[in-house]
Design a protein around this motif. Sequence first.
Motif, PDB file in Angstrom:
ATOM      1  N   MET A   1      14.708  -7.592   1.124  1.00 58.61           N
ATOM      2  CA  MET A   1      15.032  -8.000  -0.202  1.00 58.61           C
ATOM      3  C   MET A   1      14.690  -9.637  -0.069  1.00 58.61           C
ATOM      4  SD  MET A   1      18.296  -6.190  -1.693  1.00 58.61           S
ATOM      5  CE  MET A   1      18.398  -7.091  -3.279  1.00 58.61           C
ATOM      6  N   TRP A   2      14.774 -10.195   1.058  1.00 59.06           N
ATOM      7  CA  TRP A   2      14.190 -11.736   1.180  1.00 59.06           C
ATOM      8  C   TRP A   2      13.075 -12.047   0.435  1.00 59.06           C
ATOM      9  CZ3 TRP A   2      16.180 -16.700   1.464  1.00 59.06           C
ATOM     10  CH2 TRP A   2      15.326 -17.549   1.911  1.00 59.06           C
ATOM     11  N   PHE A   3      12.005 -11.290   1.176  1.00 62.66           N
ATOM     12  CA  PHE A   3      10.614 -11.692   0.766  1.00 62.66           C
ATOM     13  C   PHE A   3      10.405 -11.162  -0.570  1.00 62.66           C
ATOM     14  CE2 PHE A   3      10.655 -11.244   5.559  1.00 62.66           C
ATOM     15  CZ  PHE A   3      10.013 -12.413   5.921  1.00 62.66           C
ATOM     16  N   ILE A   4      11.117 -10.117  -1.240  1.00 65.06           N
ATOM     17  CA  ILE A   4      10.794  -9.689  -2.369  1.00 65.06           C
ATOM     18  C   ILE A   4      11.202 -10.828  -3.334  1.00 65.06           C
ATOM     19  CG2 ILE A   4      11.376  -7.822  -4.257  1.00 65.06           C
ATOM     20  CD1 ILE A   4      11.481  -5.896  -1.739  1.00 65.06           C
ATOM     21  N   ALA A   5      12.593 -11.214  -3.179  1.00 63.83           N
ATOM     22  CA  ALA A   5      13.009 -12.366  -3.977  1.00 63.83           C
ATOM     23  C   ALA A   5      12.137 -13.709  -3.862  1.00 63.83           C
ATOM     24  CB  ALA A   5      14.455 -12.545  -3.557  1.00 63.83           C
ATOM     25  N   LYS A   6      11.886 -14.236  -2.602  1.00 65.60           N
ATOM     26  CA  LYS A   6      10.880 -15.191  -2.428  1.00 65.60           C
ATOM     27  C   LYS A   6       9.495 -15.221  -3.011  1.00 65.60           C
ATOM     28  CE  LYS A   6      10.441 -18.786   1.124  1.00 65.60           C
ATOM     29  NZ  LYS A   6      11.371 -19.796   1.039  1.00 65.60           N
ATOM     30  N   CYS A   7       8.933 -13.920  -2.914  1.00 65.67           N
ATOM     31  CA  CYS A   7       7.593 -13.915  -3.451  1.00 65.67           C
ATOM     32  C   CYS A   7       7.511 -12.601  -4.400  1.00 65.67           C
ATOM     33  CB  CYS A   7       6.821 -13.517  -2.248  1.00 65.67           C
ATOM     34  SG  CYS A   7       6.917 -14.640  -0.817  1.00 65.67           S
ATOM     35  N   PRO A   8       8.181 -12.797  -5.550  1.00 68.17           N
ATOM     36  CA  PRO A   8       8.029 -11.721  -6.815  1.00 68.17           C
ATOM     37  C   PRO A   8       6.704 -11.110  -6.882  1.00 68.17           C
ATOM     38  CG  PRO A   8       9.344 -13.600  -7.437  1.00 68.17           C
ATOM     39  CD  PRO A   8       8.647 -14.114  -6.217  1.00 68.17           C
ATOM     40  N   GLY A   9       6.479 -10.023  -6.773  1.00 69.81           N
ATOM     41  CA  GLY A   9       4.932  -9.435  -7.003  1.00 69.81           C
ATOM     42  C   GLY A   9       4.346  -9.207  -5.536  1.00 69.81           C
ATOM     43  N   ILE A  10       5.039  -9.567  -4.397  1.00 71.02           N
ATOM     44  CA  ILE A  10       4.593  -9.060  -2.968  1.00 71.02           C
ATOM     45  C   ILE A  10       4.238  -7.571  -2.863  1.00 71.02           C
ATOM     46  CG2 ILE A  10       6.834  -8.622  -1.981  1.00 71.02           C
ATOM     47  CD1 ILE A  10       5.731 -10.104   0.538  1.00 71.02           C
ATOM     48  N   THR A  11       3.177  -7.426  -2.263  1.00 70.63           N
ATOM     49  CA  THR A  11       2.764  -6.209  -2.414  1.00 70.63           C
ATOM     50  C   THR A  11       3.296  -5.346  -1.216  1.00 70.63           C
ATOM     51  OG1 THR A  11       0.736  -6.344  -0.929  1.00 70.63           O
ATOM     52  CG2 THR A  11       0.365  -6.662  -3.184  1.00 70.63           C
ATOM     53  N   VAL A  12       3.256  -4.088  -1.333  1.00 68.59           N
ATOM     54  CA  VAL A  12       3.885  -3.429  -0.238  1.00 68.59           C
ATOM     55  C   VAL A  12       3.152  -3.649   1.301  1.00 68.59           C
ATOM     56  CG1 VAL A  12       4.261  -1.014   0.945  1.00 68.59           C
ATOM     57  CG2 VAL A  12       4.850  -1.457  -1.645  1.00 68.59           C
ATOM     58  N   GLY A  13       1.849  -3.620   0.998  1.00 69.16           N
ATOM     59  CA  GLY A  13       1.025  -3.972   2.201  1.00 69.16           C
ATOM     60  C   GLY A  13       1.291  -5.203   2.718  1.00 69.16           C
ATOM     61  N   GLU A  14       1.585  -6.231   2.073  1.00 70.98           N
ATOM     62  CA  GLU A  14       1.808  -7.637   2.455  1.00 70.98           C
ATOM     63  C   GLU A  14       3.227  -7.641   3.114  1.00 70.98           C
ATOM     64  OE1 GLU A  14      -0.365 -10.543  -0.708  1.00 70.98           O
ATOM     65  OE2 GLU A  14       1.612  -9.823  -1.327  1.00 70.98           O
ATOM     66  N   LEU A  15       4.187  -6.862   2.631  1.00 68.64           N
ATOM     67  CA  LEU A  15       5.419  -6.950   3.023  1.00 68.64           C
ATOM     68  C   LEU A  15       5.434  -6.107   4.436  1.00 68.64           C
ATOM     69  CD1 LEU A  15       8.409  -7.354   2.666  1.00 68.64           C
ATOM     70  CD2 LEU A  15       8.548  -5.114   1.459  1.00 68.64           C
ATOM     71  N   THR A  16       4.684  -5.048   4.752  1.00 65.97           N
ATOM     72  CA  THR A  16       4.636  -4.406   5.976  1.00 65.97           C
ATOM     73  C   THR A  16       3.872  -5.264   6.960  1.00 65.97           C
ATOM     74  OG1 THR A  16       2.443  -3.313   5.274  1.00 65.97           O
ATOM     75  CG2 THR A  16       4.625  -2.049   4.849  1.00 65.97           C
ATOM     76  N   THR A  17       2.946  -5.915   6.640  1.00 69.83           N
ATOM     77  CA  THR A  17       2.441  -7.126   7.465  1.00 69.83           C
ATOM     78  C   THR A  17       3.534  -8.207   7.810  1.00 69.83           C
ATOM     79  OG1 THR A  17       0.313  -7.058   6.352  1.00 69.83           O
ATOM     80  CG2 THR A  17       0.379  -8.739   7.505  1.00 69.83           C
ATOM     81  N   ILE A  18       4.150  -8.799   6.833  1.00 72.07           N
ATOM     82  CA  ILE A  18       5.355  -9.682   7.318  1.00 72.07           C
ATOM     83  C   ILE A  18       6.081  -9.102   8.408  1.00 72.07           C
ATOM     84  CG2 ILE A  18       7.061 -11.266   6.467  1.00 72.07           C
ATOM     85  CD1 ILE A  18       5.275 -11.230   3.937  1.00 72.07           C
ATOM     86  N   LEU A  19       6.566  -7.852   8.131  1.00 69.17           N
ATOM     87  CA  LEU A  19       7.787  -7.367   8.801  1.00 69.17           C
ATOM     88  C   LEU A  19       7.105  -6.539  10.085  1.00 69.17           C
ATOM     89  CD1 LEU A  19       9.784  -5.787   6.118  1.00 69.17           C
ATOM     90  CD2 LEU A  19      10.377  -7.831   7.281  1.00 69.17           C
ATOM     91  N   ARG A  20       5.770  -6.487   9.937  1.00 68.95           N
ATOM     92  CA  ARG A  20       5.189  -5.893  11.362  1.00 68.95           C
ATOM     93  C   ARG A  20       5.656  -4.412  11.455  1.00 68.95           C
ATOM     94  NH1 ARG A  20       2.804 -10.319  12.346  1.00 68.95           N
ATOM     95  NH2 ARG A  20       3.111 -12.233  13.502  1.00 68.95           N
ATOM     96  N   VAL A  21       5.687  -3.844  10.387  1.00 69.44           N
ATOM     97  CA  VAL A  21       5.819  -2.410  10.331  1.00 69.44           C
ATOM     98  C   VAL A  21       4.944  -1.618   9.694  1.00 69.44           C
ATOM     99  CG1 VAL A  21       8.569  -2.552  10.657  1.00 69.44           C
ATOM    100  CG2 VAL A  21       7.524  -2.196   8.222  1.00 69.44           C
ATOM    101  N   SER A  22       4.954  -0.169   9.814  1.00 67.56           N
ATOM    102  CA  SER A  22       3.998   0.747   9.077  1.00 67.56           C
ATOM    103  C   SER A  22       4.730   0.789   7.655  1.00 67.56           C
ATOM    104  CB  SER A  22       3.676   1.970   9.747  1.00 67.56           C
ATOM    105  OG  SER A  22       5.056   2.702   9.796  1.00 67.56           O
ATOM    106  N   GLY A  23       3.769   1.334   6.797  1.00 61.41           N
ATOM    107  CA  GLY A  23       4.331   1.900   5.243  1.00 61.41           C
ATOM    108  C   GLY A  23       5.223   2.952   5.634  1.00 61.41           C
TER     109      GLY A  23
END
Length: 116
Positions: A1-23
């Motif tokens: 939730m941190w990245f979603i709150a800090k970067c509203p509109g973050i894409t699922v792809g961006e989130l997987t990249t940041i977290l270094r996990v697969s979709g």
Amino acid sequence: MWFIAKCPGITVGELTTILRVSGQALTKTLGQLIERGLVKQTSDAKDRRVRRLYLTKKGEPIFLETLGQLFECMEHAAVVCGGNAVQDFLAVTDVLMDDHDKALVRPRPEKAVRGL
């Protein structure tokens, strides 16, 4: 939730990249947050395949409460560790992120959750 709150509109792809996990790895947790009404997922206006993530009105206060509890724990740990513990911790986290990831997590201030 941190990245979603800090970067509203973050894409699922961006989130997987940041977290270094697969979709696939993110699907269960993200699905639970959406099911509980804490996060909403919308299709991008320009590319319907791209999914954007936002905290909901229900999710924002829960996130901020949890964040407050986390900060209290971290503050206690910093006091116990003393010295330059906080600066050292921030330096380590900075090294762990590459420039691409840092650009992804820069806040989008016009939309970020208040209190971050």
